[in-house]
Design an enzyme around this catalytic site. Structure first.
Site, mmCIF file in Angstrom:
data_model
loop_
_atom_site.group_PDB
_atom_site.id
_atom_site.type_symbol
_atom_site.label_atom_id
_atom_site.label_comp_id
_atom_site.label_asym_id
_atom_site.label_seq_id
_atom_site.Cartn_x
_atom_site.Cartn_y
_atom_site.Cartn_z
ATOM 1 N N CYS A 2 -2.537 1.965 7.269
ATOM 2 C CA CYS A 2 -2.279 1.493 8.630
ATOM 3 C C CYS A 2 -2.758 2.484 9.681
ATOM 4 O O CYS A 2 -3.185 2.085 10.766
ATOM 5 C CB CYS A 2 -0.790 1.208 8.811
ATOM 6 S SG CYS A 2 0.276 2.582 8.349
ATOM 7 N N GLU A 4 6.881 -0.374 11.532
ATOM 8 C CA GLU A 4 5.553 0.230 11.614
ATOM 9 C C GLU A 4 4.565 -0.834 11.185
ATOM 10 O O GLU A 4 4.589 -1.297 10.039
ATOM 11 C CB GLU A 4 5.427 1.460 10.722
ATOM 12 C CG GLU A 4 4.086 2.159 10.917
ATOM 13 C CD GLU A 4 3.651 2.980 9.745
ATOM 14 O OE1 GLU A 4 2.495 2.795 9.287
ATOM 15 O OE2 GLU A 4 4.454 3.806 9.276
ATOM 16 N N ASN A 59 0.850 -1.205 0.000
ATOM 17 C CA ASN A 59 0.000 0.000 0.000
ATOM 18 C C ASN A 59 0.881 1.249 0.000
ATOM 19 O O ASN A 59 1.801 1.366 0.796
ATOM 20 C CB ASN A 59 -0.935 -0.005 1.209
ATOM 21 C CG ASN A 59 -0.197 0.030 2.532
ATOM 22 O OD1 ASN A 59 0.797 -0.673 2.718
ATOM 23 N ND2 ASN A 59 -0.663 0.836 3.465
ATOM 24 N N GLU A 74 9.539 6.911 12.343
ATOM 25 C CA GLU A 74 9.927 7.487 11.063
ATOM 26 C C GLU A 74 9.631 8.983 11.110
ATOM 27 O O GLU A 74 8.924 9.470 11.992
ATOM 28 C CB GLU A 74 9.143 6.838 9.923
ATOM 29 C CG GLU A 74 9.424 5.357 9.725
ATOM 30 C CD GLU A 74 10.619 5.085 8.839
ATOM 31 O OE1 GLU A 74 11.471 5.986 8.697
ATOM 32 O OE2 GLU A 74 10.695 3.975 8.286
#
Length: 502
Positions: free
Chosen positions: A297, A263, A165, A474
């Site tokens: 997410c 993540e 994605n 991040e």
């Protein structure tokens, strides 16, 4: 609902088979049979991927180490490294339309959204280019006439495992930070959604990076990905994906004591307060749950409403859902494209059916979407479920699709309790007009990010999760800590005397 396919005649869709970018050269993958890469708007093959072999992974890692120690990269002044990263960003801007079209046709992200993702991918490189030359250490005077200083050094070879994605953006954020810090990188894109990443490799070549600084090795997660994660010469794994896959990566990386920046999944709560601007909040909820067809997410997928506004707010959502145009990702009029695969579509429908079987009601959607004309792809109706209990699978597990569950709360304390009652802790959302209330809720929500009266993260915002949503951060200055290691140096400023009492 409409859709007519738009052809994209760019590498790698032209059937070129040199798809592995290793040591500055394009080569054909040498592992077994090719993998069909599909267009989720019609499930037709758009090109075939020839996966990388174990030997090619070894060569990619070795070339990274050669590049890391080569003066052309290792001794490159940090500001010059920043200029090179900026040049790559400029090329991404120049080729933004091609990158967006490739990603849309390969992932199902509507082309209008894909253009935004392409631009934000370039923005990651522009942002981190500015950090090159600003990775600083510290100094501290010690007792006994000593001085300590620390430096932050690059890790060496970093592996970035990219999900299907928004692959271009999720690759760019880590790659940009890793390069700014002076690392070299092996990129492993998803085998089902890699068109934009492969084209990006052409831009790396054009930008003039020294051979081996960036390698792209493509293949399945079970073969190529496992080889990379278990490689003893990788200094850090950066993984974005589902929690189940993350647990496998952590277990495999642990065998070499390789640190992992992960993540993982999310199950974002959206708390709408009674004092919120309900029209603004409804617009925000639409973005938080249905952007990129919910395959996000950090999507907000659990809506918490007080009884006083529940019915009226659900009606606002239903009215807005009725205006969503589901269709081919390449259609300029499409608001929501297809899910990534038929299997994933079946899983999403299964969650809805399970919730209904357990007593939930379908306020709208709930089924596979069939286009009136056009291709037969993996289309799902935008769905809103009401009467959802906290223990239903649809409320507990990451659906990763355009499904919103609606829950009532009697007090904000109850809303926070239920919002936190999940294994995930990536992003939470609050809609309120009360400043004090906003800060209180932000402090009490157990997650890595809280968005108040807004949506979308950016290059500057540290991003990551708590609990099973991941490890590390991040984006922003925090990312520099993920891609460097600290070295402490102690200096005696006076003559050293024996430790004994004489």
């Amino acid at each position: 609902m409409s859709g007519s396919l738009v052809k994209v005649a760019e590498f790698p869709l032209t059937q070129e088979v040199e798809q592995q970018f290793i040591d500055g050269a394009w080569v054909k993958g040498e592992r077994g049979e090719p993998i069909d890469v599909l267009n989720p708007s019609n499930n037709e093959t758009i090109f075939q991927l020839f996966p990388a072999s174990d030997a090619q992974v070894d060569e990619a890692v070795a070339s990274c180490w050669r590049a890391f120690h080569d003066p052309s990269w290792k001794k490159m002044p940090a500001l010059e490294r920043g200029k090179l990263i900026t040049k790559l960003a400029a090329l991404m801007r120049e080729h933004a339309e091609t990158l967006a079209r490739l990603e849309a046709i390969n992932t199902g992200i509507p082309i209008r959204e894909s253009r935004l993702e392409s631009a934000s991918s370039a923005r990651h490189f522009e942002y981190f280019a500015g950090w090159a030359g600003k990775v600083e250490g510290s100094a501290l005077p010690l007792m006994n006439d000593r001085l300590m200083y620390s430096t932050r050094e690059p890790l060496g070879v970093v592996a970035i495992i990219v999900p299907w994605n928004t692959p271009l953006k999720l690759m760019s954020r880590g790659l940009a930070a890793a390069l700014a810090c002076g690392n070299t990188v092996v990129v492993k894109p998803s085998a089902v959604a890699l068109a934009s990443v492969l084209y990006f490799g052409k831009l790396v070549e054009e930008a003039g990076f020294p051979p081996g600084v960036i390698n792209i090795v493509a293949g399945s997660g079970r073969s190529t990905g496992a080889k990379i994660v278990g490689h003893p010469d990788i200094r850090k794994i950066v993984f974005t994906g589902g929690t189940e896959g993350g647990l496998e990566v952590l277990g495999l990386a642990a065998q070499n004591v390789t640190p992992v920046l992960a993540e993982l999944g999310g199950k974002g709560p959206i708390i709408v307060c009674e004092d919120a601007d309900l029209d603004e909040a409804a617009d925000g909820v639409m973005s938080q749950v249905f952007a990129r067809q919910g395959e996000v997410c950090f999507a907000g997928t659990r809506l918490f409403l007080p009884p006083s506004i529940h019915d009226a707010f659900v009606e606002k959502i239903k009215e807005r859902v009725a205006g969503i145009n589901v269709g081919d990702a390449m259609d300029e009029d499409t608001d929501m494209g297809p899910l990534i695969s038929p299997d994933h579509l079946a899983d999403v429908v299964g969650y809805v059916e399970s919730a209904v079987g357990d007593g939930a009601s379908v306020a709208c959607g709930g089924e596979r979407a069939t286009l009136e004309e056009g291709p037969d792809g993996n289309f799902m109706q935008p769905t809103v479920l009401t009467g959802v209990n906290q223990d239903m699978e649809a409320a507990c597990e990451e659906i990763f699709g355009p499904v919103l569950t609606v829950h009532e709360y009697d007090s904000l304390d109850d809303a926070v309790r239920d919002a936190n009652a999940t294994d995930f802790g990536l992003a939470s959302y609050v809609w309120t007009s009360d400043l004090r209330q906003a800060h209180r809720l932000a402090a009490e929500l157990d997650c890595g990010n809280v968005f108040i009266n807004t949506y979308r993260y950016g290059s500057e915002i540290p991003f990551g999760g708590t609990k099973k949503s991941g490890i590390g951060r991040e984006h922003g200055e925090e990312a520099l800590r993920e891609y460097t290691q600290i070295k402490s140096v102690c200096i005696g400023l006076s003559r050293w005397h024996s430790w004994n009492r004489d």
